[in-house]
Design a protein around this motif. Sequence first.
Motif, short mmCIF file in Angstrom:
data_model
loop_
_atom_site.label_atom_id
_atom_site.label_comp_id
_atom_site.label_asym_id
_atom_site.label_seq_id
_atom_site.Cartn_x
_atom_site.Cartn_y
_atom_site.Cartn_z
N LYS A 53 -3.46 3.38 0.63
CA LYS A 53 -4.22 2.97 -0.56
C LYS A 53 -3.60 1.69 -1.10
O LYS A 53 -2.39 1.60 -1.30
CB LYS A 53 -4.12 4.06 -1.63
N ALA A 54 -4.44 0.65 -1.28
CA ALA A 54 -3.95 -0.62 -1.77
C ALA A 54 -3.37 -0.45 -3.18
O ALA A 54 -3.99 0.18 -4.04
CB ALA A 54 -5.07 -1.65 -1.79
N VAL A 55 -2.18 -1.01 -3.40
CA VAL A 55 -1.52 -0.89 -4.70
C VAL A 55 -1.41 -2.25 -5.38
O VAL A 55 -1.76 -2.40 -6.55
CB VAL A 55 -0.12 -0.26 -4.55
N PHE B 34 7.78 -6.59 -5.74
CA PHE B 34 6.77 -5.66 -6.24
C PHE B 34 7.43 -4.66 -7.18
O PHE B 34 8.53 -4.15 -6.91
CB PHE B 34 6.14 -4.86 -5.10
N ASP B 35 6.75 -4.37 -8.29
CA ASP B 35 7.10 -3.18 -9.07
C ASP B 35 6.55 -1.99 -8.29
O ASP B 35 5.37 -1.96 -7.94
CB ASP B 35 6.45 -3.22 -10.46
N LEU B 36 7.41 -1.01 -8.03
CA LEU B 36 6.98 0.14 -7.23
C LEU B 36 6.40 1.23 -8.11
O LEU B 36 6.83 1.41 -9.25
CB LEU B 36 8.17 0.69 -6.44
N GLU B 37 5.43 1.95 -7.56
CA GLU B 37 4.87 3.08 -8.28
C GLU B 37 5.94 4.15 -8.46
O GLU B 37 6.78 4.37 -7.58
CB GLU B 37 3.70 3.68 -7.48
N GLU B 38 5.90 4.84 -9.59
CA GLU B 38 6.85 5.93 -9.80
C GLU B 38 6.50 7.09 -8.89
O GLU B 38 5.35 7.52 -8.80
CB GLU B 38 6.82 6.37 -11.26
N SER C 292 0.85 -1.19 0.00
CA SER C 292 0.00 0.00 0.00
C SER C 292 0.89 1.24 0.00
O SER C 292 2.07 1.18 0.37
CB SER C 292 -0.91 0.03 1.23
N ALA C 293 0.32 2.35 -0.39
CA ALA C 293 1.03 3.62 -0.37
C ALA C 293 0.16 4.66 0.33
O ALA C 293 -1.08 4.63 0.20
CB ALA C 293 1.37 4.08 -1.79
N ILE D 137 10.52 3.87 2.32
CA ILE D 137 10.49 5.08 1.48
C ILE D 137 10.67 4.68 0.02
O ILE D 137 11.70 4.12 -0.36
CB ILE D 137 11.60 6.07 1.87
N ASN D 138 9.65 4.92 -0.80
CA ASN D 138 9.77 4.73 -2.23
C ASN D 138 10.33 6.02 -2.83
O ASN D 138 9.68 7.06 -2.83
CB ASN D 138 8.40 4.42 -2.84
#
Length: 372
Positions: free
Chosen positions: A51-53, A65-69, A42-43, A91-92
């Motif tokens: 928020k579930a990713v 996991f591929d991380l959100e940009e 989640s992010a 921390i992404n």
Amino acid sequence: MKKFLVLTIALTTLVACQNETDTKPVLTAKIDVQDGTKVYYSAMTDEGAPKAVDTATVKNGNFSFDLEEADYQTLSILSLEGNVQGNVLFINENEKIDATIYKDSLRNSKLKGGKNQQLLSDYLTFIGEQGEKANELGKKFRDPNLRNDPQMAQSLQEERARLTKQENEYREKLIKDNPNSLVSILVLSDMIGMNINPNADKQALYNSLSEKAKNSPSGKKIQQYLDANKDISIGSKAPNFTAKTPEGKDLSLNDALGKITIIDFWASWCKPCRIENPNVVKLYNEYHDKGLNIIGVSLDKASQKDKWLKAIEDDKLTWQHVSNLEYWNEPIAKLYKVRSIPSTFILDENGTIIAKNLRGKMLDDKIAELLD
């Protein structure tokens, strides 16, 4: 405090038609759980809610996991299905993170990522070590014989003050040395939410952040909070109030002001308050003739007024007292945004707030500085 941990690895994809390498941030982890266990990613949103990713399944003790940009830096969360307690926060920052996660001790998981992830890991390690020291100190404070041993109580107060000072200096230095880091925003948010280091100028620490950090969703929330609390910040005029004394007479703050005044929020049912009272009594007896006044504001209940009065007598609190006897709905406590007790506000002769929430030796030193 919530403990966070992390993991990532870079995913390299060859784009054949262009013969170029496109590297995406990837989180990769090793974990000792049964294959088939689900892991949830989640992010945190701009509103401060997770928020579930994505969802991954553990295979051969691994998952990724591929991380959100991320345009800036994003606080993200991993959680495991089943009865595993806690979350893994990381921390992404568009960097790969490699990790080894220990399901039975999430805080001890090993994380290797970007600069800000390392900063978070170092901070959590420090806070964890300080927490263990605080727990040991707390056990000593819970000794039922402590109230009969003023010398030991004073020694413990000084030990707590040293521990608090060390933590405060660490946090302030972290923020000042890392003005563009999301970790600095998280640390400042902790300082505000937990009333940590009340003598620090939170606005000045916020102003030291980069514009990108200040304009992040979390940064904007801190500024909104600081704006809403300007009326009780250091340097502000203390809001006046009027309430009933134990004798049923009206007493206002303005009528109780001395050269230096302490507004002391407490209650007869508050054990830390009662432990602190002998120190405040000693301070008052030493400095009252030099201009120190104290006005105690109790968060006792109307149904327990007799306990309030007995505590005043038993603890020899000879200064002025007021209360509406409304427990946590006490209007004065709400006016001063008090969320925990004991809580103190130190005012100068004009009623300006010059320090907040000092106890033990830190309170002694401040009053001595002002009146000696």
